[in-house]
Structures are given as C-alpha cells and as structure tokens.
Design a protein around this motif. Structure first.
Motif, PDB file in Angstrom:
ATOM      1  N   UNK A  24      36.594  59.353  27.562  1.00  0.00           N
ATOM      2  CA  UNK A  24      35.579  58.275  26.889  1.00  0.00           C
ATOM      3  C   UNK A  24      35.721  56.911  27.892  1.00  0.00           C
ATOM      4  N   UNK A  25      36.660  56.808  28.455  1.00  0.00           N
ATOM      5  CA  UNK A  25      36.899  55.511  29.412  1.00  0.00           C
ATOM      6  C   UNK A  25      36.418  55.685  30.666  1.00  0.00           C
ATOM      7  N   UNK A  26      35.743  54.664  31.370  1.00  0.00           N
ATOM      8  CA  UNK A  26      35.080  54.813  32.484  1.00  0.00           C
ATOM      9  C   UNK A  26      35.948  54.515  33.586  1.00  0.00           C
ATOM     10  N   UNK A  27      35.490  54.951  34.928  1.00  0.00           N
ATOM     11  CA  UNK A  27      36.154  54.937  36.118  1.00  0.00           C
ATOM     12  C   UNK A  27      36.250  53.393  36.478  1.00  0.00           C
ATOM     13  N   UNK A  28      37.679  53.012  36.977  1.00  0.00           N
ATOM     14  CA  UNK A  28      37.714  51.743  37.365  1.00  0.00           C
ATOM     15  C   UNK A  28      38.033  51.702  38.864  1.00  0.00           C
ATOM     16  N   UNK A  29      37.924  50.509  39.612  1.00  0.00           N
ATOM     17  CA  UNK A  29      38.004  50.557  41.024  1.00  0.00           C
ATOM     18  C   UNK A  29      39.530  49.794  41.468  1.00  0.00           C
ATOM     19  N   UNK A  30      40.230  50.248  42.205  1.00  0.00           N
ATOM     20  CA  UNK A  30      41.377  49.815  42.492  1.00  0.00           C
ATOM     21  C   UNK A  30      41.514  48.188  43.089  1.00  0.00           C
ATOM     22  N   UNK A  31      42.558  47.558  42.663  1.00  0.00           N
ATOM     23  CA  UNK A  31      42.719  46.187  43.036  1.00  0.00           C
ATOM     24  C   UNK A  31      41.558  45.201  42.579  1.00  0.00           C
ATOM     25  N   UNK A  32      40.827  45.758  41.319  1.00  0.00           N
ATOM     26  CA  UNK A  32      39.912  44.846  40.684  1.00  0.00           C
ATOM     27  C   UNK A  32      40.633  44.272  39.392  1.00  0.00           C
ATOM     28  N   UNK A  33      40.104  43.122  39.074  1.00  0.00           N
ATOM     29  CA  UNK A  33      40.411  42.653  37.868  1.00  0.00           C
ATOM     30  C   UNK A  33      39.374  42.893  36.488  1.00  0.00           C
ATOM     31  N   UNK A  34      40.140  43.347  35.538  1.00  0.00           N
ATOM     32  CA  UNK A  34      39.299  43.683  34.236  1.00  0.00           C
ATOM     33  C   UNK A  34      39.877  43.110  33.200  1.00  0.00           C
ATOM     34  N   UNK A  35      39.070  42.841  32.120  1.00  0.00           N
ATOM     35  CA  UNK A  35      39.350  42.261  30.753  1.00  0.00           C
ATOM     36  C   UNK A  35      38.974  43.619  29.860  1.00  0.00           C
ATOM     37  N   UNK A  36      39.791  43.848  29.035  1.00  0.00           N
ATOM     38  CA  UNK A  36      39.867  44.727  27.679  1.00  0.00           C
ATOM     39  C   UNK A  36      40.055  44.028  26.392  1.00  0.00           C
ATOM     40  N   UNK A  37      39.253  44.379  25.433  1.00  0.00           N
ATOM     41  CA  UNK A  37      39.405  43.929  24.148  1.00  0.00           C
ATOM     42  C   UNK A  37      39.400  45.222  22.993  1.00  0.00           C
ATOM     43  N   UNK A  38      40.059  45.248  22.069  1.00  0.00           N
ATOM     44  CA  UNK A  38      39.694  46.056  21.025  1.00  0.00           C
ATOM     45  C   UNK A  38      39.358  45.229  19.753  1.00  0.00           C
ATOM     46  N   UNK A  39      38.284  45.549  19.364  1.00  0.00           N
ATOM     47  CA  UNK A  39      37.731  44.635  18.410  1.00  0.00           C
ATOM     48  C   UNK A  39      37.637  45.514  17.019  1.00  0.00           C
ATOM     49  N   UNK A  40      38.365  44.824  15.920  1.00  0.00           N
ATOM     50  CA  UNK A  40      38.546  45.375  14.462  1.00  0.00           C
ATOM     51  C   UNK A  40      38.300  44.366  13.546  1.00  0.00           C
ATOM     52  N   UNK A  41      38.103  44.986  12.458  1.00  0.00           N
ATOM     53  CA  UNK A  41      37.908  44.005  11.213  1.00  0.00           C
ATOM     54  C   UNK A  41      39.399  43.152  11.111  1.00  0.00           C
ATOM     55  N   UNK A  42      39.263  42.026  10.985  1.00  0.00           N
ATOM     56  CA  UNK A  42      40.552  41.131  10.916  1.00  0.00           C
ATOM     57  C   UNK A  42      41.071  41.582   9.493  1.00  0.00           C
TER      58      UNK A  42
END
Length: 291
Positions: A60-78
């Motif tokens: 389900x997760x995409x391939x990522x490139x080495x030494x690159x910066x990424x942002x991740x967030x999980x979005x749920x009902x508070x």
C-alpha cells in the motif's frame, strides 16, 4: 515518489489487529474498535513491500527515494478518549531493521535512509474507544514550499493549493482527483503557480460542499479557469462532470475552459440550474452574515 500519496486503511485484515476487534471499512472511512487490546499492540501496519505470490497482497505504501525528506500524517477523527502512537521502521535489502522513528501527534518529517530498501508504518494502541480513520498521507517535503495543504476530513475533501494563488491571479487551474483506490499517488509539479488540486473522497452527497469549496478560489481578479480531470475522475457522479457548466452559469464573465465532456440533455440542464440556484442562495447568506 514525486508527488503526494494518499493511502486508505485497505481492504485486508492480515495487517490489522483482529482479536476481538470490530472493523468496518467503506470508501469514506474505516471504523476500528477493540477497547480491550493491550497497550503497545499494533492496530494496523502499512507496508512498502508485499508478497503477492504468497498471499495475493500488493504493497500500500509508495516507494521513496534515498536521502529525500518526506512528511507523513495519519488523519483520524479527533476523540479525547483515544490515545494513539505511530512509528515508521526502515529495513535494508536483507530485511534487517536499520532504524525507527516515532511520530509526534501522528505526524512526522523524516529523511529516508540511504541503506533502506523498504519501510512500514504502524498505528499503535495506547488507549481507545472507537477509531475513525480517514487516510494516511505522504508527500515530499519540497512541495510544502510551493503548495499549501488543507484537509476537511468530515466532508472528505483535500485541497492542495499553490501558495501564489491570490486575488492577483488572472488564471486558475483546477484538477479534480477521486480517491477511489486504496492507494492514490498523484504527481505534482513545482512549476505550477496557479494550480489547485482537489481530492474527493466521497460521492454525490457532498458535491454541494465541494462546490462551495471551489467557489472560494474564484477571486475577483480571476478571468480564466481551466478545469481538468485528475485520477479516477470518470468514476465521479454526474454533478462533478457538470462543474464547468455550473461555474459558467455562476460566473458568465469568466472564461471557463475544461477537458471534461458532458452531453447536453434536459436532465443535465435541470441539475445545472439546481446547483446554480443553491450556490447563489448560500453565497447570499454568507454575504448577509459577513455584513
């Protein structure tokens, strides 16, 4: 990965906690409940590699490139009664674990290790009643310099707008994507200064809210609007197909262009008039309140 990836829960139970758990999955959201599960147990894990020959599961997760910066967030009902943690684990080509990072408030900025060949993200229980999960989002950090991300979880709309969209823009490009699949990877460009990417997670029921979202970008200085089809647009309901016609009726002085083809029919004309009337009434109410 050059763009934005939006990942849903996934229609699979092999990577979810299942002992006494109640899981309800639909297109809009996933509800998970297992209040008696142990603290520290993994509720759900998403992987960047799968074993299709063994269990018919694709990653389900995409391939990522080495030494690159990424942002991740999980979005749920508070929910105050829910206390959750999330981690990302990195593995080398021999499937040896080479690192792990903890999220803060279910968000993380990280550098993908040069030695990493795969990774997994886990949602971990601390204490919960019912979890309403919307999606997991991954994007290259460099795009934050060009785009602003706005998320309306309740109506299932994500907006990715160029920072330079303001009242001075004479042209505006609107790209509509439908988050139909478990994983949607949307390519982005750093050279677009007047682009608005909209990601729709729901169907016809929320079209009016979607329309009002679009109208707030129709600035006084805008003269030309180009509406284009993004991923899975063809599966959206009729009102979305009629958006260029609706905007043309609402803004007759604007040049509304589109690559969306809609056939002329009495039913379409009635639907266009209906949404134009409702939008005008809602805009008038907003104007009355602000005055």
């Amino acid at each position: 990965m050059e763009g934005i990836s939006i990942i849903k829960w996934g229609n699979r139970y092999i990577d979810s906690y299942s002992y006494g758990a109640e899981v309800v999955i639909d297109k809009k959201e996933t509800k998970f409940a297992s209040p008696m599960m142990p603290v520290g147990a993994k509720i759900k894990t998403w992987n960047s590699i799968g074993n299709y020959s063994k269990n018919r599961i694709s990653p389900l997760l995409p391939l990522l490139a080495a030494n690159q910066y990424y942002e991740i967030g999980l979005y749920l009902e508070e929910a105050e009664q829910n206390h959750l943690q999330a981690t990302i684990e990195f593995y080398d080509k021999f499937n040896n674990k080479i690192g792990m990072e903890y999220f803060e408030n279910l968000k993380l900025v990280f550098k993908y290790p040069e030695e990493a060949a795969s990774y997994k993200i886990s949602l971990i229980n601390q204490r919960h009643d019912v979890i309403v999960f919307y999606f997991l989002l991954i994007m290259n950090s460099s795009f934050k310099e060009k785009y602003e991300l706005l998320i309306n979880k309740k109506i299932g709309i994500l907006e990715l707008a160029s920072h330079k969209i303001d009242e001075s823009n004479e042209k505006l490009e609107i790209v509509i994507n439908y988050l139909l699949r478990e994983t949607s990877v949307i390519p982005l460009s750093n050279d677009k200064e007047n682009r608005l990417c909209l990601f729709v997670n729901r169907g016809e029921d929320d079209f009016l809210k979607f329309l009002m979202n679009v109208l707030k970008y129709m600035k006084n200085g805008t003269k030309e609007v180009f509406i284009s089809q993004g991923q899975n647009f063809e599966f959206l309901s009729r009102p979305y197909q009629l958006l260029p016609n609706i905007l043309s009726s609402l803004f007759p002085s604007h040049n509304i262009l589109s690559n969306i083809q809609s056939q002329e029919s009495g039913q379409n004309d009635r639907e266009i008039r209906k949404y134009v009337y409702i939008a005008q009434q809602m805009q008038q109410r907003i104007s009355d309140v602000s005055n």
